[in-house]
Design a protein around this motif. Sequence first.
Motif, short mmCIF file in Angstrom:
data_model
loop_
_atom_site.label_atom_id
_atom_site.label_comp_id
_atom_site.label_asym_id
_atom_site.label_seq_id
_atom_site.Cartn_x
_atom_site.Cartn_y
_atom_site.Cartn_z
N MET A 94 0.83 -1.20 0.00
CA MET A 94 0.00 0.00 0.00
C MET A 94 0.87 1.25 0.00
N ALA A 95 1.93 1.24 0.78
CA ALA A 95 2.80 2.41 0.87
C ALA A 95 3.49 2.72 -0.45
N SER A 96 3.71 1.70 -1.28
CA SER A 96 4.40 1.91 -2.55
C SER A 96 3.43 2.19 -3.71
N PHE A 97 2.13 2.16 -3.45
CA PHE A 97 1.14 2.43 -4.50
C PHE A 97 1.08 3.91 -4.80
N GLU A 98 0.97 4.24 -6.09
CA GLU A 98 0.83 5.63 -6.50
C GLU A 98 -0.09 5.70 -7.71
N TYR A 99 -0.97 6.68 -7.70
CA TYR A 99 -1.89 6.88 -8.82
C TYR A 99 -2.02 8.37 -9.06
N ASN A 100 -1.65 8.82 -10.24
CA ASN A 100 -1.68 10.25 -10.59
C ASN A 100 -0.98 11.09 -9.53
N ASN A 101 0.20 10.63 -9.13
CA ASN A 101 1.03 11.31 -8.14
C ASN A 101 0.41 11.37 -6.74
N LYS A 102 -0.59 10.54 -6.50
CA LYS A 102 -1.19 10.43 -5.17
C LYS A 102 -0.80 9.09 -4.57
N ARG A 103 -0.45 9.09 -3.29
CA ARG A 103 -0.05 7.87 -2.61
C ARG A 103 -0.93 7.65 -1.38
N ILE A 104 -1.03 6.43 -0.95
CA ILE A 104 -1.77 6.11 0.27
C ILE A 104 -0.98 6.61 1.46
N THR A 105 -1.65 7.37 2.33
CA THR A 105 -0.96 8.01 3.44
C THR A 105 -1.26 7.40 4.80
N ASN A 106 -2.50 6.93 5.01
CA ASN A 106 -2.88 6.54 6.38
C ASN A 106 -4.00 5.51 6.38
N LEU A 107 -4.15 4.86 7.53
CA LEU A 107 -5.15 3.81 7.73
C LEU A 107 -6.09 4.20 8.87
N GLU A 108 -7.38 3.90 8.71
CA GLU A 108 -8.37 4.05 9.78
C GLU A 108 -9.55 3.13 9.47
N MET A 109 -10.75 3.39 10.01
CA MET A 109 -11.80 2.39 9.90
C MET A 109 -13.20 2.92 9.55
N GLU A 110 -13.32 4.20 9.12
CA GLU A 110 -14.65 4.72 8.79
C GLU A 110 -14.76 5.56 7.52
N THR A 111 -13.69 6.20 7.09
CA THR A 111 -13.78 7.28 6.11
C THR A 111 -14.39 6.89 4.77
N ALA A 112 -14.03 5.75 4.20
CA ALA A 112 -14.55 5.38 2.89
C ALA A 112 -16.07 5.24 2.90
N ALA A 113 -16.61 4.65 3.95
CA ALA A 113 -18.06 4.52 4.05
C ALA A 113 -18.71 5.89 4.21
N ILE A 114 -18.08 6.77 4.98
CA ILE A 114 -18.59 8.13 5.14
C ILE A 114 -18.67 8.83 3.80
N TYR A 115 -17.62 8.75 3.01
CA TYR A 115 -17.60 9.42 1.71
C TYR A 115 -18.61 8.81 0.75
N GLY A 116 -18.67 7.48 0.74
CA GLY A 116 -19.59 6.82 -0.18
C GLY A 116 -21.04 7.13 0.11
N LEU A 117 -21.45 6.96 1.37
CA LEU A 117 -22.85 7.20 1.72
C LEU A 117 -23.20 8.68 1.62
N ALA A 118 -22.27 9.56 1.98
CA ALA A 118 -22.54 11.00 1.86
C ALA A 118 -22.83 11.37 0.42
N LYS A 119 -22.01 10.89 -0.51
CA LYS A 119 -22.24 11.21 -1.92
C LYS A 119 -23.55 10.63 -2.42
N LEU A 120 -23.85 9.39 -2.05
CA LEU A 120 -25.09 8.77 -2.50
C LEU A 120 -26.32 9.51 -1.96
N LEU A 121 -26.22 10.03 -0.74
CA LEU A 121 -27.35 10.68 -0.08
C LEU A 121 -27.39 12.19 -0.32
#
Length: 292
Positions: free
Chosen positions: A222-249
């Motif tokens: 994960m640390a070595s992954f890069e996409y369009n000059n963006k890299r994975i920076t940190n780990l946690e346990m809620e943010t992706a669901a927050i972003y997904g449901l917020a956009k859908l709603l």
Amino acid sequence: MVIANSELILNEDGSIYHLNIKPEHLAQTIITVGDPDRVEQVTQYFDHIECKIKKREFHTQTGTYKNHRITVISTGIGTDNIDIVFNELDALANIDLVNREVKKDHTSLQIIRIGTSGAIQADIPIDSFVISEMAIGFDSLLHFYDSKNVQLQEVSNALLKHLDWDENKSVPYVVASDQKLSNHMQSKITRKGVTVTNVGFYGPQGRVLRLPLQDKELNKKMASFEYNNKRITNLEMETAAIYGLAKLLGHEAISMNAIIANRATGEFSQNPKKVVDRLIQYTLDKIVSQTS
């Protein structure tokens, strides 16, 4: 269309089932925290608190900070809890609970997560702040919804290939933050990041106590992954669901991360509560500065 009792569950007093709050208890600006004890860590700075409601891990307080009405609610840990909290927050704002019908006029909520996180890049210092401009969900929550329109499939495809992803695991989904809110919350003391939302704290985040891992190199990949000059920076346990449901709603959402651990260097903050407190004060002042 009337929503059935089994689908929209209300308590005897008319409050929403899990959160135990009513529409009048809800501000349009909402801060979510994982830890129920962190609610009062936020509201200690309020000028006035109008209500305090608790049920299970969901603790809610609504009040004012510098004349700005804000609701603070604890979600508990994990995307399964985010599914409950976000659907019920949206129901409070956009469903007529008496007639059980979706309101004609949509109310967009502004939802800001304040949480702790662990960096996976050695150059991200302990006690710094990362704002998630993109989140990657290793859980399967968003796949239960008609959500292709909010997912960044190209990023997900590139990540699957880079990680040599095990087919027995859920396919990662990728969602961007609300761009306007993200830009506003940034400053010279924050950095932008790409956040991975994990399904657990130990094995899914590469921690080994007594159980061996399916892929012991996952964090390094994960640390070595890069996409369009963006890299994975940190780990946690809620943010992706927050972003997904917020956009859908149809809501705005941003995740503010206090970096209290660095998995690459093995460091841990000497005073994590103080770091979170600084992030709380920073976030509150950024919220009110939108209207100043």
